[in-house]
Design a protein around this motif. Structure first.
Motif, PDB file in Angstrom:
ATOM      1  N   MET A 166       0.826  -1.213   0.000  1.00 16.18           N
ATOM      2  CA  MET A 166       0.000   0.000   0.000  1.00 16.18           C
ATOM      3  C   MET A 166       0.864   1.269   0.000  1.00 16.18           C
ATOM      4  SD  MET A 166      -2.528  -1.321   3.017  1.00 16.18           S
ATOM      5  CE  MET A 166      -3.207   0.281   3.399  1.00 16.18           C
ATOM      6  N   GLN A 167       2.187   1.114   0.098  1.00 15.84           N
ATOM      7  CA  GLN A 167       3.042   2.279   0.346  1.00 15.84           C
ATOM      8  C   GLN A 167       3.684   2.840  -0.914  1.00 15.84           C
ATOM      9  OE1 GLN A 167       2.416   3.132   3.294  1.00 15.84           O
ATOM     10  NE2 GLN A 167       1.574   1.135   3.865  1.00 15.84           N
ATOM     11  N   GLU A 168       3.278   2.398  -2.082  1.00 20.25           N
ATOM     12  CA  GLU A 168       3.895   2.884  -3.317  1.00 20.25           C
ATOM     13  C   GLU A 168       3.869   4.428  -3.357  1.00 20.25           C
ATOM     14  OE1 GLU A 168       5.475   1.182  -5.735  1.00 20.25           O
ATOM     15  OE2 GLU A 168       5.844   3.069  -6.786  1.00 20.25           O
ATOM     16  N   GLY A 169       5.052   5.021  -3.493  1.00 17.77           N
ATOM     17  CA  GLY A 169       5.162   6.478  -3.624  1.00 17.77           C
ATOM     18  C   GLY A 169       4.963   7.256  -2.337  1.00 17.77           C
ATOM     19  N   LYS A 170       4.731   6.556  -1.220  1.00 14.65           N
ATOM     20  CA  LYS A 170       4.438   7.274   0.034  1.00 14.65           C
ATOM     21  C   LYS A 170       5.736   7.701   0.747  1.00 14.65           C
ATOM     22  CE  LYS A 170      -0.132   6.348   0.178  1.00 14.65           C
ATOM     23  NZ  LYS A 170      -0.640   5.134   0.765  1.00 14.65           N
ATOM     24  N   ARG A 171       5.622   8.770   1.549  1.00 18.97           N
ATOM     25  CA  ARG A 171       6.738   9.205   2.401  1.00 18.97           C
ATOM     26  C   ARG A 171       6.598   8.538   3.762  1.00 18.97           C
ATOM     27  NH1 ARG A 171       6.410  14.073   4.379  1.00 18.97           N
ATOM     28  NH2 ARG A 171       4.263  14.281   3.663  1.00 18.97           N
ATOM     29  N   ILE A 172       7.588   7.747   4.121  1.00 19.51           N
ATOM     30  CA  ILE A 172       7.541   7.019   5.392  1.00 19.51           C
ATOM     31  C   ILE A 172       8.683   7.505   6.279  1.00 19.51           C
ATOM     32  CG2 ILE A 172       7.781   4.725   6.444  1.00 19.51           C
ATOM     33  CD1 ILE A 172       6.547   3.664   3.779  1.00 19.51           C
ATOM     34  N   THR A 173       8.349   7.803   7.523  1.00 21.96           N
ATOM     35  CA  THR A 173       9.390   8.208   8.477  1.00 21.96           C
ATOM     36  C   THR A 173       9.390   7.232   9.637  1.00 21.96           C
ATOM     37  OG1 THR A 173       8.954  10.520   7.906  1.00 21.96           O
ATOM     38  CG2 THR A 173      10.306  10.116   9.852  1.00 21.96           C
ATOM     39  N   THR A 174      10.570   6.717   9.940  1.00 21.03           N
ATOM     40  CA  THR A 174      10.731   5.848  11.104  1.00 21.03           C
ATOM     41  C   THR A 174      11.565   6.604  12.150  1.00 21.03           C
ATOM     42  OG1 THR A 174      12.821   4.856  10.409  1.00 21.03           O
ATOM     43  CG2 THR A 174      10.790   3.852   9.547  1.00 21.03           C
ATOM     44  N   ILE A 175      11.749   5.992  13.297  1.00 22.47           N
ATOM     45  CA  ILE A 175      12.513   6.645  14.362  1.00 22.47           C
ATOM     46  C   ILE A 175      13.928   7.014  13.884  1.00 22.47           C
ATOM     47  CG2 ILE A 175      13.355   4.460  15.368  1.00 22.47           C
ATOM     48  CD1 ILE A 175      12.173   7.449  17.459  1.00 22.47           C
ATOM     49  N   GLU A 176      14.473   6.215  12.955  1.00 22.14           N
ATOM     50  CA  GLU A 176      15.821   6.501  12.446  1.00 22.14           C
ATOM     51  C   GLU A 176      15.860   7.782  11.624  1.00 22.14           C
ATOM     52  OE1 GLU A 176      14.264   3.577  12.125  1.00 22.14           O
ATOM     53  OE2 GLU A 176      15.596   1.922  12.722  1.00 22.14           O
ATOM     54  N   GLY A 177      14.688   8.224  11.150  1.00 19.57           N
ATOM     55  CA  GLY A 177      14.643   9.392  10.271  1.00 19.57           C
ATOM     56  C   GLY A 177      14.314  10.692  10.990  1.00 19.57           C
ATOM     57  N   LEU A 178      14.257  10.682  12.308  1.00 20.80           N
ATOM     58  CA  LEU A 178      13.863  11.904  13.031  1.00 20.80           C
ATOM     59  C   LEU A 178      15.018  12.873  13.266  1.00 20.80           C
ATOM     60  CD1 LEU A 178      11.335  10.983  15.880  1.00 20.80           C
ATOM     61  CD2 LEU A 178      10.882  11.947  13.612  1.00 20.80           C
ATOM     62  N   GLU A 179      16.206  12.347  13.475  1.00 22.41           N
ATOM     63  CA  GLU A 179      17.320  13.249  13.795  1.00 22.41           C
ATOM     64  C   GLU A 179      17.710  14.064  12.565  1.00 22.41           C
ATOM     65  OE1 GLU A 179      21.132  12.373  13.285  1.00 22.41           O
ATOM     66  OE2 GLU A 179      20.980  10.272  12.827  1.00 22.41           O
ATOM     67  N   ARG A 180      18.276  15.220  12.797  1.00 20.32           N
ATOM     68  CA  ARG A 180      18.737  16.098  11.720  1.00 20.32           C
ATOM     69  C   ARG A 180      20.195  16.443  11.963  1.00 20.32           C
ATOM     70  NH1 ARG A 180      15.328  14.350   9.567  1.00 20.32           N
ATOM     71  NH2 ARG A 180      13.344  15.132   8.835  1.00 20.32           N
ATOM     72  N   GLU A 181      21.041  16.091  10.998  1.00 15.40           N
ATOM     73  CA  GLU A 181      22.482  16.387  11.064  1.00 15.40           C
ATOM     74  C   GLU A 181      23.083  15.998  12.412  1.00 15.40           C
ATOM     75  OE1 GLU A 181      22.561  20.474  10.027  1.00 15.40           O
ATOM     76  OE2 GLU A 181      21.925  20.065   7.966  1.00 15.40           O
ATOM     77  N   GLY A 182      22.742  14.786  12.830  1.00 16.00           N
ATOM     78  CA  GLY A 182      23.318  14.269  14.060  1.00 16.00           C
ATOM     79  C   GLY A 182      22.663  14.782  15.325  1.00 16.00           C
ATOM     80  N   LYS A 183      21.633  15.624  15.188  1.00 20.43           N
ATOM     81  CA  LYS A 183      20.962  16.195  16.369  1.00 20.43           C
ATOM     82  C   LYS A 183      19.621  15.499  16.566  1.00 20.43           C
ATOM     83  CE  LYS A 183      20.258  20.655  18.342  1.00 20.43           C
ATOM     84  NZ  LYS A 183      19.398  21.740  18.073  1.00 20.43           N
ATOM     85  N   LEU A 184      19.367  15.066  17.789  1.00 19.99           N
ATOM     86  CA  LEU A 184      18.098  14.395  18.072  1.00 19.99           C
ATOM     87  C   LEU A 184      16.917  15.321  17.829  1.00 19.99           C
ATOM     88  CD1 LEU A 184      18.856  12.523  21.443  1.00 19.99           C
ATOM     89  CD2 LEU A 184      18.782  11.553  19.127  1.00 19.99           C
ATOM     90  N   HIS A 185      15.794  14.739  17.447  1.00 20.20           N
ATOM     91  CA  HIS A 185      14.533  15.489  17.394  1.00 20.20           C
ATOM     92  C   HIS A 185      14.235  15.970  18.821  1.00 20.20           C
ATOM     93  CE1 HIS A 185      10.182  16.085  17.291  1.00 20.20           C
ATOM     94  NE2 HIS A 185      10.279  16.191  15.982  1.00 20.20           N
ATOM     95  N   PRO A 186      13.626  17.151  18.978  1.00 22.15           N
ATOM     96  CA  PRO A 186      13.341  17.654  20.338  1.00 22.15           C
ATOM     97  C   PRO A 186      12.596  16.642  21.212  1.00 22.15           C
ATOM     98  CG  PRO A 186      12.899  19.357  18.713  1.00 22.15           C
ATOM     99  CD  PRO A 186      13.251  18.126  17.941  1.00 22.15           C
ATOM    100  N   LEU A 187      11.714  15.830  20.600  1.00 19.86           N
ATOM    101  CA  LEU A 187      10.981  14.868  21.446  1.00 19.86           C
ATOM    102  C   LEU A 187      11.888  13.700  21.862  1.00 19.86           C
ATOM    103  CD1 LEU A 187       8.336  14.386  22.844  1.00 19.86           C
ATOM    104  CD2 LEU A 187       7.509  13.178  20.818  1.00 19.86           C
ATOM    105  N   GLN A 188      12.827  13.313  21.012  1.00 17.84           N
ATOM    106  CA  GLN A 188      13.805  12.297  21.423  1.00 17.84           C
ATOM    107  C   GLN A 188      14.618  12.822  22.612  1.00 17.84           C
ATOM    108  OE1 GLN A 188      15.546  11.919  17.381  1.00 17.84           O
ATOM    109  NE2 GLN A 188      15.230   9.718  17.586  1.00 17.84           N
ATOM    110  N   ALA A 189      15.061  14.076  22.501  1.00 14.29           N
ATOM    111  CA  ALA A 189      15.852  14.673  23.585  1.00 14.29           C
ATOM    112  C   ALA A 189      15.012  14.784  24.863  1.00 14.29           C
ATOM    113  CB  ALA A 189      16.361  16.049  23.157  1.00 14.29           C
ATOM    114  N   ALA A 190      13.726  15.122  24.708  1.00 12.23           N
ATOM    115  CA  ALA A 190      12.857  15.274  25.880  1.00 12.23           C
ATOM    116  C   ALA A 190      12.625  13.931  26.579  1.00 12.23           C
ATOM    117  CB  ALA A 190      11.525  15.894  25.463  1.00 12.23           C
TER     118      ALA A 190
END
Ligand code: FES
Ligand code: FES
Length: 208
Positions: free
Chosen positions: A103-127
């Motif tokens: 069902m995911q053809e062409g869809k944007r999927i984000t997993t926990i591995e995709g939350l950080e940006r340039e080595g920085k945790l997402h604010p909720l990961q840090a919280a």
């Protein structure tokens, strides 16, 4: 020509291995080489196009964990009851054990591995670290993915079953701990870290 079971499995593994990490859109010729029980699906996973060969019955959860090796998404109940497998599909939270990979053809999927940006945790990961929102950690990636989407739902003005007056427009300022508990109620924690999870989500919701 007939093929035996071993030849079939080896052929399937070869095709899956050759397409799983290409990142290129599926070519019609690839499809022709697939066993009749499989099909190619291309989705944007954590910002990268990924093409995998899956059976119609393959769940998104198994495709992420077994084929793309994104094991941060956890399999717990495997029947839609606990929320441990939560990922984002097109920005919305989805139980990946209850969703088929095809069902995911062409869809944007984000997993926990995709939350950080340039080595920085997402604010909720840090919280979650700051507020001690976990013990064993098995539910944590699902909690965080759910919390990220939940804050966006609240920001978009979606009411919940805990909203006292749904005729008024909802804002992030209305996101009380009671609202957070209700909106996160699909994510179970056997270690009962609920007070700290609510505190972490509340802190991030107040920042954004
Ligand atoms: Fe998907 Fe429990 S593993 S809801
Ligand atoms: Fe152990 Fe939630 S931290 S299940």
């Amino acid at each position: 020509m007939t093929i035996n079971r071993r030849e079939f499995i080896e052929g399937a593994a070869l095709v899956a291995g050759s397409v799983a990490v290409t990142g290129a859109p599926a070519h019609p010729a690839d499809t022709a080489e697939l066993p009749t029980t499989q099909m190619l699906v291309t989705a944007i996973v954590n910002g990268q196009p990924r093409t995998i060969a899956v059976e119609a019955r393959t769940t998104l959860l198994d495709a992420l964990r077994e084929q793309l090796h994104l094991t941060g998404t956890k399999k717990a109940c495997d029947r839609g009851e606990c929320g441990a497998c939560t990922v984002l599909v097109e920005g919305r939270r989805v139980l990946s054990c209850m969703s088929l990979a095809v069902m995911q053809e062409g869809k944007r999927i984000t997993t926990i591995e995709g939350l950080e940006r340039e080595g920085k945790l997402h604010p909720l990961q840090a919280a979650f670290i700051e507020y001690d929102g976990f013990q064993c950690g098995f539910c944590t990636s699902g909690q965080i993915m759910s919390g990220v989407a939940m804050i966006e739902e609240a920001r978009a003005g979606w009411p919940s079953a805990a909203t006292p007056d749904v005729t008024k427009s909802f804002t992030l300022a209305d996101l009380s701990p009671r609202e957070i508990r209700e909106r996160m109620s699909g994510n179970l924690c056997r270690c009962a870290c609920y007070p700290n999870i609510v505190a972490a989500v509340n802190a991030v919701a107040k920042e954004v």
